[in-house]
Design an enzyme around this catalytic site. Structure first.
Site, PDB file in Angstrom:
ATOM      1  N   ALA A  68       0.820  -1.202   0.000  1.00 15.60           N
ATOM      2  CA  ALA A  68       0.000   0.000   0.000  1.00 15.60           C
ATOM      3  C   ALA A  68       0.858   1.257   0.000  1.00 15.60           C
ATOM      4  O   ALA A  68       1.960   1.280   0.553  1.00 15.60           O
ATOM      5  CB  ALA A  68      -0.917   0.003   1.224  1.00 15.60           C
ATOM      6  N   GLY A 118       0.335  -5.311   1.035  1.00 11.53           N
ATOM      7  CA  GLY A 118      -0.895  -5.389   0.257  1.00 11.53           C
ATOM      8  C   GLY A 118      -0.702  -6.051  -1.086  1.00 11.53           C
ATOM      9  O   GLY A 118      -1.648  -6.606  -1.661  1.00 11.53           O
ATOM     10  N   GLU A 121      -1.119  -9.628  -0.317  1.00 10.14           N
ATOM     11  CA  GLU A 121      -2.526  -9.845   0.033  1.00 10.14           C
ATOM     12  C   GLU A 121      -3.400  -9.915  -1.215  1.00 10.14           C
ATOM     13  O   GLU A 121      -4.355 -10.695  -1.274  1.00 10.14           O
ATOM     14  CB  GLU A 121      -3.010  -8.734   0.964  1.00 10.14           C
ATOM     15  CG  GLU A 121      -2.406  -8.843   2.371  1.00 10.14           C
ATOM     16  CD  GLU A 121      -2.826  -7.710   3.282  1.00 10.14           C
ATOM     17  OE1 GLU A 121      -3.544  -7.977   4.265  1.00 10.14           O
ATOM     18  OE2 GLU A 121      -2.445  -6.558   3.009  1.00 10.14           O
ATOM     19  N   GLU A 143       4.168  -5.355   7.416  1.00 13.09           N
ATOM     20  CA  GLU A 143       3.513  -4.165   7.975  1.00 13.09           C
ATOM     21  C   GLU A 143       3.872  -3.890   9.430  1.00 13.09           C
ATOM     22  O   GLU A 143       3.862  -2.736   9.873  1.00 13.09           O
ATOM     23  CB  GLU A 143       1.983  -4.304   7.850  1.00 13.09           C
ATOM     24  CG  GLU A 143       1.448  -4.208   6.430  1.00 13.09           C
ATOM     25  CD  GLU A 143       1.390  -5.554   5.720  1.00 13.09           C
ATOM     26  OE1 GLU A 143       0.682  -5.663   4.709  1.00 13.09           O
ATOM     27  OE2 GLU A 143       2.066  -6.495   6.165  1.00 13.09           O
ATOM     28  N   MET A 329      35.263  -2.234   9.333  1.00 13.08           N
ATOM     29  CA  MET A 329      34.497  -1.097   8.827  1.00 13.08           C
ATOM     30  C   MET A 329      34.868  -0.807   7.375  1.00 13.08           C
ATOM     31  O   MET A 329      34.001  -0.703   6.507  1.00 13.08           O
ATOM     32  CB  MET A 329      34.748   0.129   9.696  1.00 13.08           C
ATOM     33  CG  MET A 329      34.024   1.382   9.237  1.00 13.08           C
ATOM     34  SD  MET A 329      32.222   1.263   9.362  1.00 13.08           S
ATOM     35  CE  MET A 329      32.009   1.535  11.130  1.00 13.08           C
ATOM     36  N   ASP A 348      45.618  -0.396   3.021  1.00 11.52           N
ATOM     37  CA  ASP A 348      46.003  -0.513   4.426  1.00 11.52           C
ATOM     38  C   ASP A 348      47.527  -0.440   4.525  1.00 11.52           C
ATOM     39  O   ASP A 348      48.226  -0.382   3.501  1.00 11.52           O
ATOM     40  CB  ASP A 348      45.460  -1.801   5.045  1.00 11.52           C
ATOM     41  CG  ASP A 348      45.128  -1.617   6.527  1.00 11.52           C
ATOM     42  OD1 ASP A 348      46.005  -1.134   7.276  1.00 11.52           O
ATOM     43  OD2 ASP A 348      43.991  -1.933   6.934  1.00 11.52           O
ATOM     44  N   VAL A 405      40.242   4.756   9.123  1.00 17.56           N
ATOM     45  CA  VAL A 405      41.362   4.287   9.933  1.00 17.56           C
ATOM     46  C   VAL A 405      41.072   4.535  11.413  1.00 17.56           C
ATOM     47  O   VAL A 405      40.016   5.033  11.781  1.00 17.56           O
ATOM     48  CB  VAL A 405      42.684   4.977   9.513  1.00 17.56           C
ATOM     49  CG1 VAL A 405      42.972   4.694   8.051  1.00 17.56           C
ATOM     50  CG2 VAL A 405      42.632   6.487   9.762  1.00 17.56           C
ATOM     51  N   GLU A 407      40.770   5.859  15.219  1.00 17.10           N
ATOM     52  CA  GLU A 407      40.334   7.176  15.700  1.00 17.10           C
ATOM     53  C   GLU A 407      41.481   7.942  16.364  1.00 17.10           C
ATOM     54  O   GLU A 407      41.509   8.136  17.590  1.00 17.10           O
ATOM     55  CB  GLU A 407      39.171   7.014  16.689  1.00 17.10           C
ATOM     56  CG  GLU A 407      37.852   6.618  16.064  1.00 17.10           C
ATOM     57  CD  GLU A 407      37.171   7.772  15.328  1.00 17.10           C
ATOM     58  OE1 GLU A 407      36.411   8.521  15.958  1.00 17.10           O
ATOM     59  OE2 GLU A 407      37.418   7.929  14.121  1.00 17.10           O
ATOM     60  N   LYS A 412      44.895   9.963  11.054  1.00 20.23           N
ATOM     61  CA  LYS A 412      43.972  10.476  10.045  1.00 20.23           C
ATOM     62  C   LYS A 412      44.614  11.589   9.226  1.00 20.23           C
ATOM     63  O   LYS A 412      44.427  11.668   8.005  1.00 20.23           O
ATOM     64  CB  LYS A 412      42.676  10.961  10.707  1.00 20.23           C
ATOM     65  CG  LYS A 412      41.808   9.824  11.265  1.00 20.23           C
ATOM     66  CD  LYS A 412      40.534  10.357  11.894  1.00 20.23           C
ATOM     67  CE  LYS A 412      39.719   9.230  12.528  1.00 20.23           C
ATOM     68  NZ  LYS A 412      39.144   8.306  11.539  1.00 20.23           N
ATOM     69  N   SER A 434      33.731   8.697  13.962  1.00 20.43           N
ATOM     70  CA  SER A 434      32.442   8.662  14.663  1.00 20.43           C
ATOM     71  C   SER A 434      32.343   9.741  15.740  1.00 20.43           C
ATOM     72  O   SER A 434      31.259   9.995  16.257  1.00 20.43           O
ATOM     73  CB  SER A 434      32.223   7.288  15.306  1.00 20.43           C
ATOM     74  OG  SER A 434      33.268   6.993  16.214  1.00 20.43           O
TER      75      SER A 434
END
Length: 734
Positions: A68, A118, A121, A143, A329, A348, A405, A407, A412, A434
């Site tokens: 739907a 739906g 259905e 749903e 990651m 890497d 890489v 933290e 970085k 992050s």
């Protein structure tokens, strides 16, 4: 008869091919126009003597029907305001599908693509179902994932086809089936070679296909028995307990689904469908359903279509992307890129590490191969798109670089300089940090206008959100190109402005720290985690702290303390985490955190016994099996939810985020904020700003300034405003 969404062609055998093709849409959905036309073509099939039977199929390569159009449907059913008007609107589809299955002529569904909600259905109302043999096809009733349950006869027909237990499991989980699994379950009759669906459906009709549904046969018996069957009653007794365990009473849809099945299986189909419609409308009118539909369906659709992309910037199509860092990651990012057809360089420090990252990509692809979702040829070609290396010369020609890489600002900065030396003008550099502010990381860049945050969530192959972070100098062109990239890899983007922890990490951390505050106050660890789950979060705060990694929290805390100096405010329980990390307890990743994780696969985790020495349980009174105990638990639940919502409001006031759709969906998809609320902004709006501020003030008096709401909320409460109301006003003004 003039139809816009269906085309009817009658062949020499008198079989009508009804092709479902909604104009102007990439995928068929059940719009109000579609539901209006179903009874019209059903009536023609029924009354036209030249038609001996009908085959219903899709005219779109994208699938049969995705279900739907919830925006259209909810608006139509709730537009009138009265319960009777809502019921009448809700009955339209059920009435139409009941007319289809009782028209007196055999109707088969030739399912040539996904059929969900739906869409499925609609096929269940047909007398016969043929599906193409393609493991990319999904069949299911999902749903429940948007706060509803099947309202087009699915609760009654699926149950009568496969039994109460199997149907309830499928519907409460929103489970999708592949074609052969659906046939094995019992709701698909035939699986044929892809492209042969219509021919097989016509063959069934020509072979004397029966135009009566099993449940309309007087000899029909419900598989496994119903509520008054000695075996059947067990499904409801156990089912009620299972639903409570899964939902903690937060999702009315699950409870109403069980009621519809329980009551509906005791009466004939016509009455059963009316029962279903009543419970469906009752569910649709709940705040939980309306919140979930808006956030998880409408807002998600808008963001997935690039609703926040800057206007006027030409669309880009990244062909080659380099990922720096081949850990879990980075390898996960590489996987989603090659699945989207993007040539990928995975870099890497050592060739061994780079190769290990590519091996992880291979492992993820092998899962698709084993499930029949990918051919060996496609597997080989996709894996060949990954170049694992240590040589930054391979960065040349990349449209985008994603840095994933460790933290550390120093690391970085080093990889940023190495990669940028190879990038062409206009290429984008994205950091997957992050927590570290993007503006600070961009200081290592010679092109800060092309430097942006692109924050993925782990595991990348399963988590659908990507948080894009704007630095102070990030250009709109860089934002547009980053959004084009995220949309190409089929993720949902949100855009936030720079701050420590950005939006998701900053707000999610409050769930963990509030759990630590409770631990420090003397609440039992098991109680804290159980209450966390009762709020609707995926796990409790201590469990999730283990999952995130205690040593990561410890390192982030040290970095934040060093950056802020005297302005740093310690989090509750920080000393407990420090002691655990310094003692070698890093969380789930090394099997030792708040819980001990046995090496034996499948063995349950247990609370670390030494935790009682670091955080003795002192608050034990009032948590016995009494009504008063429920009030105490409710207060703890409120603390966990409100602490997160207050932080979201602070982010809003500070300009970190300014779109309620992104705030709500980012919270649900990013850190698992209780989906039944619709997200933290919807929680505040539905609670009412005055009531929310009043409760937060109470919590601030008892527990401290971490619950102190920003002035923005007080001002909005005084004016009677809401976040979504203001946002919709801005949209109209624009």
């Amino acid at each position: 008869m003039s139809l816009e969404n269906f085309k009817i062609d009658v062949d020499a055998d008198g079989i009508a091919l009804i092709t479902f093709d909604v104009p102007g849409r990439s995928m068929n959905t059940l719009t109000s126009g579609v539901m209006k036309e179903i009874p019209e073509w059903v009536e023609r099939v029924k009354t036209d003597d030249a038609i001996k039977g009908a085959v219903l199929t899709s005219g779109k390569a994208s699938g049969f029907c995705a279900g739907a159009d919830l925006g259209d449907m909810a608006g139509g059913m709730l537009a009138g305001g009265s319960l009777q008007e809502a019921y009448d609107a809700g009955w339209k589809l059920n009435g139409a599908l009941r007319a289809l299955e009782t028209c007196g002529k055999p109707i088969a569904a030739a399912i040539n693509g996904l059929a969900l909600g739906g869409g499925l259905e609609l096929t269940l109302a047909c007398h016969y179902r043929v599906v193409g043999d393609d493991n990319k096809i999904q069949l299911g009733l999902p749903e429940i994932k948007v706060g509803l349950f099947p309202g087009g006869g699915g609760t009654q027909r699926l149950t009568r086809l496969i039994g109460v237990q199997a149907a309830m499991m499928a519907m409460t989980e929103g489970k999708s089936f592949r074609p052969n699994d659906a046939k094995g379950a019992g709701f698909v009759h035939e699986v044929v070679a892809k492209g042969g669906e219509v021919e097989a459906a016509k063959a069934w009709i020509k072979g004397g296909g029966k135009a009566v549904q099993p449940w309309d046969d007087k000899s029909f018996k419900l598989p496994g028995g119903g509520p008054y069957h000695p075996a059947g009653i067990q499904n409801f007794l156990v089912g009620n307990a299972m639903i409570r365990k899964q939902t903690y009473g937060n999702y009315p849809a699950a409870t109403n689904l069980m009621k519809a099945v329980y009551e509906g299986t005791q009466v004939p189909m016509d009455a059963a469908l009316r029962i279903e419609t009543r419970y469906f409308i009752k569910t649709l009118m709940t705040p939980q359903a309306q919140a979930m539909i808006r956030s998880l369906f409408l807002s998600k659709q808008e963001l997935d279509k690039g609703a926040v992309r800057p206007a006027g910037v030409p669309k880009s199509d990244p062909k080659k992307v380099t990922v720096l860092g081949a850990g879990m990651m980075g390898a996960g990012i590489a996987y989603v890129q090659v699945m989207a057809g993007i040539e990928t360089v995975l870099i890497d420090q050592t060739q061994e590490a780079a190769d290990k990252g590519k091996a992880h990509v291979a492992d993820l692809l092998k899962k698709r191969l084993s499930r029949g979702q990918m051919t060996q040829e496609k597997f080989d070609a996709t894996l060949a798109m990954v170049t694992a290396t240590t040589d930054y010369a391979h960065v040349k020609g990349s449209d985008l670089v994603v840095e994933a890489v460790f933290e550390s600002r120093e690391i970085k900065a080093d990889v940023t300089k190495k990669a940028e030396a190879q990038l062409a003008p206009g290429a984008i550099f994205g950091s997957n940090t992050s927590t570290l502010p993007i503006t600070g990381l961009a200081e290592a860049s010679v092109r800060p206008e092309d430097f942006i945050g692109i924050h993925f969530f782990s595991p990348v192959d399963k988590m659908m959100l990507v948080e894009i972070i704007m630095g102070e100098k990030t250009s709109q062109e860089a934002l547009a190109k980053s959004l084009d990239y995220v949309l190409k890899i089929r993720k949902t983007p949100i855009v936030v402005n720079d701050s420590r922890g950005f939006y998701t990490s900053r707000c999610f951390s409050t769930f963990l720290t509030e759990g630590m505050a409770m631990l420090k106050e003397g609440y039992a660890p098991a109680l804290i985690d159980n209450v966390g789950r009762m709020t609707g979060m995926p796990r409790g705060p201590l469990e999730m702290h283990d999952d995130v990694a205690l040593d990561l929290s410890y390192k982030i805390g040290k970095q934040t303390r060093a950056d802020l100096g005297d302005k740093y405010v310690p989090n509750p329980g920080e000393d407990i985490v420090a002691t655990m990390v310094e003692g070698g307890r890093f969380g789930r990743k090394n099997g030792m955190g708040f819980y001990d994780y046995p090496a034996e696969k499948g063995s349950p985790k247990t609370l670390w016994k030494g935790l009682s020495e670091l955080a003795p349980t002192t608050k034990t009174e009032g948590f016995d099996e009494t009504p008063e105990a429920l009030g105490r638990v409710a207060e703890l639940k409120t603390r966990l939810l409100y602490r997160q919502a207050v932080e979201v409001a602070r982010c809003w006031e500070e300009g970190v985020i300014d779109d309620p759709r992104e705030a709500d969906l980012g919270a649900i998809l990013g850190w698992g904020f209780a989906p039944w609320t619709g997200g933290p902004i919807t929680l505040i709006d539905q609670t009412g700003l005055k009531a929310f501020v009043a409760k937060a003030d109470e919590l601030a008096v008892e527990h401290g300034d971490r619950f102190k709401v920003p002035q923005l909320l007080r001002d909005m409460a005084a004016k009677g405003e809401t976040f979504y109301g203001n946002f919709e006003g801005r949209q109209k003004a624009a």
